[in-house]
Design a protein around this motif. Sequence first.
Motif, PDB file in Angstrom:
ATOM      1  N   GLU A 185      -9.363 -46.151  23.968  1.00  0.00           N
ATOM      2  CA  GLU A 185     -10.242 -44.996  24.225  1.00  0.00           C
ATOM      3  C   GLU A 185      -9.447 -43.868  24.863  1.00  0.00           C
ATOM      4  N   SER A 212     -15.371 -49.849  22.297  1.00  0.00           N
ATOM      5  CA  SER A 212     -15.977 -49.752  23.627  1.00  0.00           C
ATOM      6  C   SER A 212     -17.042 -50.835  23.835  1.00  0.00           C
ATOM      7  N   ARG A 231     -22.206 -43.005  11.394  1.00  0.00           N
ATOM      8  CA  ARG A 231     -22.845 -43.629  12.558  1.00  0.00           C
ATOM      9  C   ARG A 231     -24.293 -44.041  12.304  1.00  0.00           C
ATOM     10  N   LYS A 268     -13.949 -46.136  17.740  1.00  0.00           N
ATOM     11  CA  LYS A 268     -13.890 -46.034  19.206  1.00  0.00           C
ATOM     12  C   LYS A 268     -15.185 -46.562  19.843  1.00  0.00           C
ATOM     13  N   LYS A 269     -16.314 -46.274  19.203  1.00  0.00           N
ATOM     14  CA  LYS A 269     -17.593 -46.760  19.721  1.00  0.00           C
ATOM     15  C   LYS A 269     -17.640 -48.290  19.684  1.00  0.00           C
TER      16      LYS A 269
END
Length: 230
Positions: free
Chosen positions: A230, A199, A153, A195-196
């Motif tokens: 999600e 989104s 990340r 997933k981030k």
Amino acid sequence: MNKLLIKAIPKEERPREKLIRDGAKNISLEDLIAITLKTGTKDYSSKYLAGKILSLVKDASELKNLTLKKLISINGIGAVKAIDFLAALELGRRVYQETVIDSSFKCNGAVKVFNYFKHLFIFEKQEYFYCLYLDNHKNLIDKKLLFKGTINRSIVHPREIFKEAYLNSASSIICIHNHPSGVISPSKEDILITKKLVSIGKLLGIPIIDHIIIGKDDYYSFYENDILEE
């Protein structure tokens, strides 16, 4: 291993003549290396030296791991020959990795994407993260190498991914990155990052439609494994 000098080899069997006659694709790896070395020495032919180089590796894919120090350890190969050989390897790698963007290529399946782009990662020992930018028919607009190194990340910045999407007027994005280990199962970080991005893509109206992990001979698709939701 034959030390016979090139001038003592029948003309039709010499590496350069074989390439002219049969084409580069149809001559042996030893002959290709011999041509790259250009000449032998007063004691060793270029074919003999090419054979000595091949004796250092198990197969052609390991040639990329040879170092200057390892090459000049071979009697008959000095720094100049070693540098020429390493430069030829690097040139081949760069040419092979450059994909001309084909606007007619439709990214409508993970296996198609895998087969089209897997060559980007063949020689890499670290992780490379690309994004494919698509139009509303899933035709490829552009590809961008955005991040290198262990994918986490702190490395993968959504800002850069979606900035390129806007610049390309993309309708959707496919992320691809490699696992140099060959293991294609996603890590916890891979899942969290995906997933981030999914989104954010929903909020911006530019969906991430797949994230594909490339291994040595196989791939993992988040879309095919239902991990995009999600």
